[in-house]
Structures are given as structure tokens and as C-alpha cells.
Motif scaffolding. Structure first.
Motif, mmCIF file in Angstrom:
data_model
loop_
_atom_site.group_PDB
_atom_site.id
_atom_site.type_symbol
_atom_site.label_atom_id
_atom_site.label_comp_id
_atom_site.label_asym_id
_atom_site.label_seq_id
_atom_site.Cartn_x
_atom_site.Cartn_y
_atom_site.Cartn_z
ATOM 1 N N LEU A 68 52.941 61.704 40.456
ATOM 2 C CA LEU A 68 53.922 61.453 39.391
ATOM 3 C C LEU A 68 53.460 62.074 38.073
ATOM 4 O O LEU A 68 54.249 62.723 37.372
ATOM 5 N N ILE A 69 52.187 61.901 37.747
ATOM 6 C CA ILE A 69 51.662 62.448 36.498
ATOM 7 C C ILE A 69 51.735 63.971 36.505
ATOM 8 O O ILE A 69 52.118 64.595 35.498
ATOM 9 N N ALA A 70 51.400 64.586 37.648
ATOM 10 C CA ALA A 70 51.451 66.054 37.740
ATOM 11 C C ALA A 70 52.866 66.565 37.526
ATOM 12 O O ALA A 70 53.094 67.552 36.805
ATOM 13 N N ILE A 71 53.837 65.899 38.150
ATOM 14 C CA ILE A 71 55.247 66.301 37.994
ATOM 15 C C ILE A 71 55.700 66.089 36.559
ATOM 16 O O ILE A 71 56.320 66.966 35.943
ATOM 17 N N TYR A 72 55.400 64.921 36.017
ATOM 18 C CA TYR A 72 55.828 64.591 34.656
ATOM 19 C C TYR A 72 55.282 65.599 33.651
ATOM 20 O O TYR A 72 56.020 66.106 32.797
ATOM 21 N N ASP A 73 53.982 65.885 33.745
ATOM 22 C CA ASP A 73 53.373 66.788 32.774
ATOM 23 C C ASP A 73 53.992 68.181 32.832
ATOM 24 O O ASP A 73 54.186 68.832 31.807
ATOM 25 N N GLU A 74 54.308 68.652 34.050
ATOM 26 C CA GLU A 74 54.890 69.982 34.185
ATOM 27 C C GLU A 74 56.369 69.984 33.790
ATOM 28 O O GLU A 74 56.864 70.939 33.191
ATOM 29 N N ALA A 75 57.082 68.919 34.126
ATOM 30 C CA ALA A 75 58.518 68.870 33.857
ATOM 31 C C ALA A 75 58.829 68.666 32.382
ATOM 32 O O ALA A 75 59.841 69.156 31.883
ATOM 33 N N TRP A 76 57.971 67.932 31.674
ATOM 34 C CA TRP A 76 58.272 67.587 30.275
ATOM 35 C C TRP A 76 57.417 68.343 29.261
ATOM 36 O O TRP A 76 57.549 68.110 28.068
ATOM 37 N N GLN A 77 56.568 69.252 29.716
ATOM 38 C CA GLN A 77 55.611 69.861 28.792
ATOM 39 C C GLN A 77 56.264 70.631 27.652
ATOM 40 O O GLN A 77 55.690 70.763 26.563
ATOM 41 N N LYS A 118 53.141 70.751 47.527
ATOM 42 C CA LYS A 118 53.000 70.540 46.079
ATOM 43 C C LYS A 118 54.045 69.542 45.594
ATOM 44 O O LYS A 118 55.230 69.690 45.895
ATOM 45 N N PRO A 119 53.634 68.523 44.815
ATOM 46 C CA PRO A 119 54.625 67.575 44.278
ATOM 47 C C PRO A 119 55.519 68.264 43.254
ATOM 48 O O PRO A 119 55.030 68.886 42.305
ATOM 49 N N ILE A 120 56.846 68.160 43.444
ATOM 50 C CA ILE A 120 57.774 68.873 42.559
ATOM 51 C C ILE A 120 58.826 67.966 41.921
ATOM 52 O O ILE A 120 59.503 68.382 40.984
ATOM 53 N N ALA A 121 58.975 66.742 42.417
ATOM 54 C CA ALA A 121 59.993 65.858 41.847
ATOM 55 C C ALA A 121 59.684 64.411 42.195
ATOM 56 O O ALA A 121 59.056 64.126 43.214
ATOM 57 N N PHE A 122 60.116 63.511 41.332
ATOM 58 C CA PHE A 122 60.005 62.088 41.634
ATOM 59 C C PHE A 122 61.253 61.369 41.153
ATOM 60 O O PHE A 122 61.993 61.853 40.290
ATOM 61 N N PRO A 152 60.228 72.483 36.307
ATOM 62 C CA PRO A 152 61.232 73.494 35.938
ATOM 63 C C PRO A 152 61.535 74.515 37.026
ATOM 64 O O PRO A 152 62.701 74.883 37.224
ATOM 65 N N LYS A 153 60.534 74.989 37.750
ATOM 66 C CA LYS A 153 60.736 76.033 38.755
ATOM 67 C C LYS A 153 61.736 75.620 39.821
ATOM 68 O O LYS A 153 62.404 76.466 40.441
ATOM 69 N N TYR A 154 61.882 74.308 40.057
ATOM 70 C CA TYR A 154 62.720 73.820 41.154
ATOM 71 C C TYR A 154 63.995 73.129 40.668
ATOM 72 O O TYR A 154 64.686 72.483 41.448
ATOM 73 N N GLN A 155 64.309 73.290 39.400
ATOM 74 C CA GLN A 155 65.451 72.563 38.849
ATOM 75 C C GLN A 155 66.802 73.135 39.270
ATOM 76 O O GLN A 155 67.823 72.544 38.991
#
Length: 403
Positions: free
Chosen positions: A214-223, A260-264, A311-314
Motif C-alpha cells: 500500500l505504501i509503495a502504491i501510495y507514494d508512487e501514485a501521489w508523489q 509489482k503492486p500497482i493499485a489498492f 500513474p503508469k497504469y491509470q
């Protein structure tokens, strides 16, 4: 009228009781547990004290009656990322008296000014924005757990004092007795079964793995989001511990692409349907009552609290695929009749589009306000997130500021 800073046990109790006084006999109001509110102001419970400070006050009239309250806080991880250093105020409650309300605002503003702040957001939380965030201005009906309920006259208090809308927050409701649009399901199923993509729900047995995902996804999605700050892992661990009796493992989903985790996706049973019967107290009898209502499936509503995609998978429709898996879960949990999709900001047109595509109906609106202490400074609303993927800071710079 007399302002008193909350520094002892008596005034802590008074602070909690003011909400009970303001909403007495209002059946729409579900009083949060006292311990939950107290935890916000306890450095041992709230990790935001690692990078901030907070205090609170009660307001007493000439007859010694409790008539209002407010809190003020500074999150130093975010305060200095704005054009003006910005603190926050929250947990505002007040009788229908403008002078009393303005005195509470003045008190919070003065405390923040002394500490170098030049603006104040409110009403907000000294914590993540999924709880106790925003002022209810439309949809005065029972709120989902964590979403604040307010008196209708509060809106005039904030705006007459000089607060302006920084962003709007919308809560959509999904009636589970009505089928999803057929086109949505065809796309969702196709993505859900596409090679390389896998989906799995949270388990307490592997909670640390999912917390890290979750942290990995959050940091990449909201950076690249305005005023981003990383999540503290201890906050997530605490939420998992505290919610163990309520969290449904099958309501929290993760998507992966080639591992790779991409969404939650996080959805919670709406315990407000039980809390409305308990007046904020969690004594022995209320614990038994709480367990009884859990077992007898009193909860018929769930609340989606947060959803994130890197973002890459949005543009892959991953969100739709998660909804597809979630719907399969709800097919055997038939007592759930309604899902609240909350909250989505007016700055996020992509998520609004997703909520509407699954049949969500906008039912509630909250405002997050900002007050600039120097009214001659230009006021800017929070930037709109562009519909296209954001893969670089250069794209973020192109976001249009809303005046």
C-alpha cells in the motif's frame, strides 16, 4: 464568553461533551468514540506529533454553559509547501451564535500566527484526510464512518469570517439493488482476466506485506500531487490493529502487474450504523451491544475510503477490475445494500468519472476551506489533476491553478 485551553481531564471531557450537546436529538449524527477523538490529541497515539503540534479549546458562556469548541494544529511536513505557511483548525462545534464562532476562529488563528502560519485550512484533521475532514454543506443525512456531520448554519460562519473554498469533496452512493452498467462489467472482466495482472485481497496473516505494498502504491501514485507527503507505516499498522474486529479482509484489494503492486482499494463496513446507538461511549455494555450488532448484520452499508493506482497504469482500467472482484465478494454478503464512494475531490475528474461510471449518485458535499490571514494575497484553489497520466514533474507544472 470565556475561552479555555484543554489541559486537564475535566476540560477534555467538556470538549467531547460539546458535540453531544450540539447534536442532541439529531438522529443523523453518529457520535465517534470518545477514545478516537482523544487519540487525535495524544502524542502516544497520533504519529503526526512527530512532525507537528496541536491544541484545542472549549468556549463557555457567562452562565458557565458549554457553547463551542475548536482545535488548531500544524503539520510541518505540509505547512511550508504552500505559498503561505498553512496550519489547520478542526473539530469545530458551536451554538448558533456568530460572535461565539468568530471567537473560536480568532483563537485558532492567533495560535497559528504566533507559530509562523499565514493561512488556516478548516475544518480539517490532525491526521490523514480520510477522517474528520471538510464541512458538510449538502446531504444532511447519516454520514459514513469518518465523514463529519455538521449543523447547516456552520457554512455561513466560515464564509462570513473570510474562509474561501479550497476544494470540494463529493460522496457518491451506490445502490447495490441496482445492477452495474453492462458495458462497465464487460470492460472490467476483460481487465481482471488479462495476462500479467493479478488481484488479491488483504489478509491479517500477511498484513505487513500488504502494508508495504500500500505504501509503495501510495507514494508512487501521489508523489506529484499537490502537497504530497508519505504515509507513516506506523499509522497503517495502528489502523489495522485497531480495526481488526471490524475490518473485512475481503473488502481490501490489491492489483499487481507481473508481481509489482500497482493499485489498492480500501472499503470498510460503515460502523456508524452501530455508533449512532452508542453516544460515543465504549463501556462494557456498549462493547456487548457493538458485538451483537456486528453478529446480527446490522451494518448494511460500506464506505470506500481510498483507492490508488500508480500513474503508469491509470489508463488500463485497473480500477474497474477491482470493482469486478469486489462485486463478486458482495454477492455472498447480501446484507450490504449500499456502498458510499467517498470522498473524491472536485480536483480529481478521473475518479469522479469512475464513480459515475459504476452508477454512483452524488449525495453529499463537504467543503475544505482556506483562510489567508493577509486578504490582499492572491487566493488559489487546489489544482485540478489532469486526466492524462502524470509521469513527470513537468506535466504537474502544467496543471491550471483555479482562482
Amino acid at each position: 464568553m470565556r475561552i479555555v485551553e484543554v489541559l486537564d481531564q475535566k476540560h477534555r471531557k467538556d470538549f467531547l461533551d460539546i458535540a453531544r450537546i450540539i447534536y442532541k436529538n439529531d438522529s443523523n449524527y453518529a457520535c465517534p468514540f470518545d477514545a478516537e477523538i482523544e487519540g487525535v490529541f495524544d502524542p502516544k497515539e497520533n504519529s503526526f506529533f512527530k512532525h507537528g503540534e496541536a491544541t484545542r479549546w472549549i468556549l463557555i458562556n457567562g452562565e458557565g454553559k458549554l457553547i463551542g469548541r475548536i482545535a488548531a494544529f500544524i503539520n510541518t511536513n505540509k505547512a511550508f509547501s504552500f505559498d503561505q505557511p498553512t496550519g489547520g483548525c478542526g473539530f469545530f462545534e458551536c451554538i448558533n451564535d456568530k460572535k461565539a464562532a468568530f471567537l473560536l476562529f480568532d483563537t485558532a488563528k492567533q495560535w497559528l500566527t504566533v507559530r509562523g502560519m499565514e493561512a488556516m485550512d478548516g475544518p480539517v484533521n490532525f491526521g490523514e484526510n480520510d477522517n474528520h475532514w471538510g464541512l458538510l454543506v449538502e446531504g444532511f443525512i447519516p454520514q459514513g464512518y469518518g465523514m463529519p456531520y455538521h449543523q447547516k448554519y456552520y457554512k455561513a460562519f466560515f464564509e462570513d469570517y473570510g474562509f474561501k473554498v479550497f476544494f470540494e469533496q463529493y460522496s457518491y452512493h451506490l445502490d447495490r439493488t441496482k445492477p452495474f452498467p453492462e458495458r462497465f462489467w464487460k470492460i472490467a472482466e476483460w481487465i481482471a482476466k488479462k495476462p500479467g495482472f493479478t488481484f488479491e485481497h488483504f489478509t491479517f496473516e500477511n498484513s505487513e506485506k500488504y502494508i508495504q505494498d500500500l505504501i509503495a502504491i501510495y507514494d508512487e501514485a501521489w508523489q506529484f500531487h499537490d502537497n504530497f507527503s508519505p504515509i507513516d507505516p506506523d499509522d497503517i499498522r495502528k489502523m489495522a490493529r485497531d480495526g481488526k474486529g471490524v475490518i473485512d479482509e475481503e473488502f481490501i484489494w490489491f492489483a499487481y502487474h507481473e508481481g509489482k503492486p500497482i493499485a489498492f482499494f480500501v472499503m470498510m463496513p460503515d460502523v456508524n450504523q452501530i455508533l449512532v446507538k452508542m453516544d460515543g461511549k465504549f463501556n462494557f455494555w456498549n462493547k456487548l451491544k457493538f458485538l451483537y450488532h456486528l453478529k446480527t448484520k446490522t451494518i448494511t452499508r460500506a464506505r470506500i475510503t481510498i483507492m490508488g493506482v500508480v500513474p503508469k497504469y491509470q489508463r488500463f482500467g485497473v480500477e474497474s477490475a477491482i470493482f469486478w472482484h469486489m462485486e463478486k465478494v458482495l454477492e455472498h454478503k447480501t446484507h450490504y445494500k449500499e456502498v458510499e464512494l467517498s470522498w473524491v475531490g472536485d480536483f480529481n475528474p478521473k475518479m469522479i468519472s469512475i464513480y459515475e461510471s459504476v452508477g454512483g449518485v452524488k449525495m453529499k458535499t463537504h467543503f475544505t476551506y482556506r483562510l489567508l490571514f493577509d486578504p490582499t494575497k492572491p487566493f488559489k484553489r487546489t489544482p485540478i489533476i489532469p486526466l492524462e497520466n502524470r509521469g513527470s514533474k513537468a506535466k504537474e507544472k502544467k496543471v491550471k491553478e483555479r482562482g
